[in-house]
Design a protein around this motif. Structure first.
Motif, mmCIF file in Angstrom:
data_model
loop_
_atom_site.group_PDB
_atom_site.id
_atom_site.type_symbol
_atom_site.label_atom_id
_atom_site.label_comp_id
_atom_site.label_asym_id
_atom_site.label_seq_id
_atom_site.Cartn_x
_atom_site.Cartn_y
_atom_site.Cartn_z
ATOM 1 N N GLN A 124 -5.097 0.176 4.599
ATOM 2 C CA GLN A 124 -5.512 1.480 5.073
ATOM 3 C C GLN A 124 -6.275 2.165 3.954
ATOM 4 O OE1 GLN A 124 -1.055 3.412 4.396
ATOM 5 N NE2 GLN A 124 -2.216 3.998 6.152
ATOM 6 N N THR A 125 -7.207 2.995 4.287
ATOM 7 C CA THR A 125 -8.090 3.626 3.309
ATOM 8 C C THR A 125 -8.051 5.128 3.470
ATOM 9 O OG1 THR A 125 -9.971 3.462 4.804
ATOM 10 C CG2 THR A 125 -9.621 1.620 3.289
ATOM 11 N N ARG A 126 -8.570 5.775 2.385
ATOM 12 C CA ARG A 126 -8.724 7.222 2.403
ATOM 13 C C ARG A 126 -9.940 7.585 1.562
ATOM 14 N NH1 ARG A 126 -3.587 9.236 -1.342
ATOM 15 N NH2 ARG A 126 -4.123 8.037 -3.225
ATOM 16 N N TYR A 132 -7.161 13.915 -1.700
ATOM 17 C CA TYR A 132 -7.607 12.881 -0.777
ATOM 18 C C TYR A 132 -7.496 13.347 0.677
ATOM 19 C CZ TYR A 132 -6.779 9.781 -4.814
ATOM 20 O OH TYR A 132 -6.790 9.195 -6.042
ATOM 21 N N SER A 133 -8.229 12.638 1.528
ATOM 22 C CA SER A 133 -7.985 12.737 2.967
ATOM 23 C C SER A 133 -6.710 11.954 3.294
ATOM 24 C CB SER A 133 -9.168 12.158 3.747
ATOM 25 O OG SER A 133 -9.284 10.768 3.473
ATOM 26 N N ALA A 134 -6.214 12.128 4.516
ATOM 27 C CA ALA A 134 -5.028 11.360 4.913
ATOM 28 C C ALA A 134 -5.376 9.883 4.994
ATOM 29 C CB ALA A 134 -4.515 11.854 6.258
ATOM 30 N N TRP A 135 -4.346 9.057 4.783
ATOM 31 C CA TRP A 135 -4.560 7.623 4.931
ATOM 32 C C TRP A 135 -5.006 7.322 6.355
ATOM 33 C CZ3 TRP A 135 -5.142 4.575 1.017
ATOM 34 C CH2 TRP A 135 -4.482 4.817 -0.201
ATOM 35 N N GLY A 136 -5.964 6.439 6.480
ATOM 36 C CA GLY A 136 -6.421 6.034 7.796
ATOM 37 C C GLY A 136 -5.414 5.123 8.478
ATOM 38 N N LEU A 169 -8.138 4.534 -3.467
ATOM 39 C CA LEU A 169 -8.776 4.729 -2.164
ATOM 40 C C LEU A 169 -8.331 3.726 -1.113
ATOM 41 C CD1 LEU A 169 -12.401 5.517 -3.369
ATOM 42 C CD2 LEU A 169 -10.557 7.106 -2.819
ATOM 43 N N SER A 170 -7.498 2.751 -1.444
ATOM 44 C CA SER A 170 -6.991 1.805 -0.448
ATOM 45 C C SER A 170 -5.636 1.308 -0.883
ATOM 46 C CB SER A 170 -7.959 0.633 -0.263
ATOM 47 O OG SER A 170 -8.039 -0.138 -1.440
ATOM 48 N N THR A 182 -11.571 14.033 -1.247
ATOM 49 C CA THR A 182 -12.104 15.286 -0.715
ATOM 50 C C THR A 182 -12.535 16.215 -1.837
ATOM 51 O OG1 THR A 182 -9.874 16.230 -0.599
ATOM 52 C CG2 THR A 182 -10.713 15.108 1.379
#
Length: 692
Positions: free
Chosen positions: A171-173, A160-164, A191-192, A176
């Protein structure tokens, strides 16, 4: 086999028809029809191609409905087969004009190769072999069963990308990549998530500066177990904490500041910080009321406009010197005041010996001169000029001699001399009382009267406009007045000019009608009268710019009796030379030539109401004293601009008009020129007409 049978049937039918009809033989339709490829793995695309003869219409049909409807007599079409089936037939039916029909059938074998859609990823199926089978596949497909042999690749995890940033409690991600690049299905991605935003952080101390950057880590968050809301600051450019500088500049009088530049800073590679590159300061400033002036006294304090006076108070009797010390790094200025001297008791006196009582204030210079009328004793007291004359007497037992230096009688014992002041001779004795002893020289019984001699009075040198225009700025006109109490007319005169504290530049004695070079002929003017003024125009080659001169006049009457050698001593600021050197005994020349004034105008014949262009561009001055300014004066006219070099002028009515142009250089020296012009009325227009 079916095709062959069909062909046999139609062939037999054709032969039979031929036999029945005999001479009425008919050409029945024929069809050439192909399918390519004839065996497919669904889904796939096939191509149908056909040609006909003796046909007028054709139509198509298929077992799976993928090809139908009217068709051209010749053609080629592609068909996509996707519907599951083991065999698909395509039929092309054509008719001739008589309605005879021929049908041609082609088929396609279907070989299925399927993945069982019911197979989903689970821990039990992931990595296991599977095969999805179909039944009823023709042998022509090459096998009784068709399947995919392999393993099921199920996704077991994701990158995954880092948590937003936490926003609205969520928060979402994003994914990748999957852990297996070709996997499908499997574990559902996350994803959230719910979150609590961090509002602040507790950090470790900043690390040492490295490469211009320093870092730190988060020790704890507020609140605990929160996720980033406000972004933490974990790195920064290193701030500079110390600096080395250039020397400060001189303090500015205008801004009262001084500046310097940073040479280097530490720690190495740092940026920013708070270097001090500007500083307030005050320059010492001498009080202009005293600095550089010549004064008789000054106050002990208050001699600096800015800064600290040193010494304070000042002492001594002058001249005075002091400093105004700058504040906070400001400059220190040195100041001084000249002592205004004061002449002593011998100033202006007639003395028998060199003066000794020279100054009452200030230091005296050495005495120069011999005391004569041509070269009196002179000295200065701190810039103040002082002088004295030598006193002469001649006593002959019972005679008193008039002392021309003092315009008074002397009666003292002295060796008798017929020369007084060394410049002229007077031999007429004055009778005195009897019974006095030789050498007594005092208390005579009778007094004697002074001899009667002509006099010369003098006026400030004249510089008028006409004189400047004709001979230039050095054309000094010296004016003196001849007067004789006995009514005798003059016979001769003497002019002497001495540069101040310098040499004699002119000493000329001339008769009234003298033809000696340099002498002026006054025979028909002032010396013929006992009360008229005489003007002597000095040869300008003898004078220089910005110079100061003493001048003297002596006159003789017809009896050859001379006047005193009279020195001019009455110059003032009201005179034409403005008494520049503040010395009443001198006249001063101008510093440079005056500008020349000249103008033209067009047209030269001027009618009232018509525009006339004036042009002063021919006026000139030395480049050092330009540019010129212009001032016009017109009578009976309307002027566009009275200060323009080239004004446009319209004269109102016929008659005379005076035009005056004054030009001024950048030092205020002015020259004027004028002319009178005649303005005429414009004649009415007329036209010559021939008589009938």
């Amino acid at each position: 086999m079916k095709n062959l049978g069909l062909k046999i049937i139609f062939g037999m039918f054709s032969f039979f028809s031929f036999m029945i009809l005999g001479d009425f033989a008919q050409a029945y339709p024929s069809i050439s029809f192909s399918v390519s490829p004839s065996s497919i793995i669904r889904p796939s695309v096939i191509t149908l191609t056909w040609n006909t003869s003796n046909a007028v219409t054709c139509s198509a049909d298929s077992s799976n409905g993928s090809w139908s409807g009217p068709k051209a007599l010749t053609g080629s079409e592609t068909v996509t087969i996707s519907t599951p089936a083991s065999y698909t037939t395509f039929t092309l039916t054509c008719k001739d004009e008589g309605g005879a029909t021929l049908a041609y059938v082609k088929g396609v074998f279907y070989c299925a190769l399927l993945i069982d859609p019911s197979t989903v990823c689970s821990p039990a199926t992931n990595g296991t072999s599977y095969c999805s089978k179909t039944t009823g596949v023709p042998a022509s497909c090459g096998s009784t069963t068709f399947c995919v042999n392999g393993t099921k690749d199920c996704c077991t995890g994701y990158n995954y990308s880092a948590w937003g940033v936490c926003s609205g409690g969520t928060q979402t991600r994003a994914i990748t990549s999957t852990i297996s690049a070709s996997c499908s299905d499997g574990v559902a991605p996350v994803l959230s998530q719910s979150c609590v935003e961090c509002t602040s952080y507790n950090y470790s101390p900043w690390s040492a500066c490295s490469g211009g950057i320093q870092t730190r880590t988060i020790i704890s968050t507020n609140p605990a177990s929160c996720v980033p809301g406000v972004s933490p600051v974990l790195s920064q450019s290193c701030p500079c904490t110390s600096f080395t500088y250039t020397s400060y500049s001189l303090c500015s009088d205008m801004t009262r500041t001084r500046t310097r530049s940073v040479i280097s800073s530490s720690p190495s590679g740092c940026t920013g910080g708070d270097p001090i590159t500007i500083d307030s300061c005050t320059n010492g400033t001498c009080n202009p009321a005293y600095n550089g002036k010549t004064l008789s006294s000054i106050p002990p304090t208050g001699l600096c406009s800015n800064g600290i006076q040193s010494p304070s108070p000042v002492s001594s009797n002058g001249p005075w010197s002091w400093s105004c010390i700058g504040i906070s790094g400001g400059q220190t200025r040195s100041c001084h005041t000249n002592l205004l001297g004061s002449c002593g008791a011998d100033d202006g006196q007639n003395l028998y010996s060199t003066p000794t009582n020279l100054c009452t204030a200030g230091t005296a210079t050495s005495v120069s001169g011999d005391g004569s009328a041509l070269n009196p004793w002179r000295w200065t007291c701190e810039g103040v000029s002082c002088s004295a004359r030598k006193k002469y007497s001649c006593s002959n037992i019972c005679s008193n001699i008039y002392d021309y230096a003092t315009t008074a009688f002397d009666s003292y014992d002295a060796s008798c001399s017929s020369s007084i002041d060394g410049t002229y001779t007077y031999t007429k004795d004055c009778a005195c009382g009897d019974g006095k002893s030789a050498g007594d020289g005092l208390n005579y019984g009778s007094s004697c009267s002074a001899p009667i001699v002509p006099t010369a009075t003098m006026q400030a040198p004249l510089w008028d406009q006409s004189l400047i225009s004709s001979v230039g700025a050095l054309g000094a006109k010296l004016r003196f007045y001849y007067n004789d109490p006995n009514g005798e007319i003059g016979s001769a005169y003497r002019i002497m000019i001495v540069e101040k504290n310098g040499p004699v530049i002119l000493d000329q004695t001339c008769g009234a009608a003298s033809t000696t070079p340099g002498c002026k002929d006054f025979s028909n003017s002032c010396l013929k009268s006992n009360s008229l003024s005489c003007d002597y125009l000095v040869d300008k080659s003898l004078l220089g710019y910005s110079k100061n001169y003493n001048w003297y006049v002596q006159v003789w009457n017809q009896s050859d009796t001379p006047s005193l050698l009279t020195q001019y001593n009455n110059n003032s600021i009201a005179d034409t030379d403005k008494n520049i050197d503040n010395d009443p005994e001198t006249f001063s020349t101008f510093s440079h030539e005056f500008p020349s004034a000249s103008f033209t105008f067009n047209p030269v014949k001027i009618n009232a109401g018509k525009l006339v262009q004036f042009d002063a561009s021919l006026s000139t001055t030395s480049p050092a004293y330009g540019p010129l300014t212009y001032d016009w004066s017109f009578t009976n006219a309307n002027v566009g601009s009275a200060t323009s070099m080239k004004p446009s002028v319209r004269f109102n009515s016929a008659g005379g008009s005076t035009i005056i142009l004054t030009v001024t250089d950048n030092q205020g020296y002015k020259t004027s020129t004028s002319t009178n012009i005649l303005i005429k009325n414009k004649l009415p227009s007329w036209q010559e007409i021939r008589p009938e």
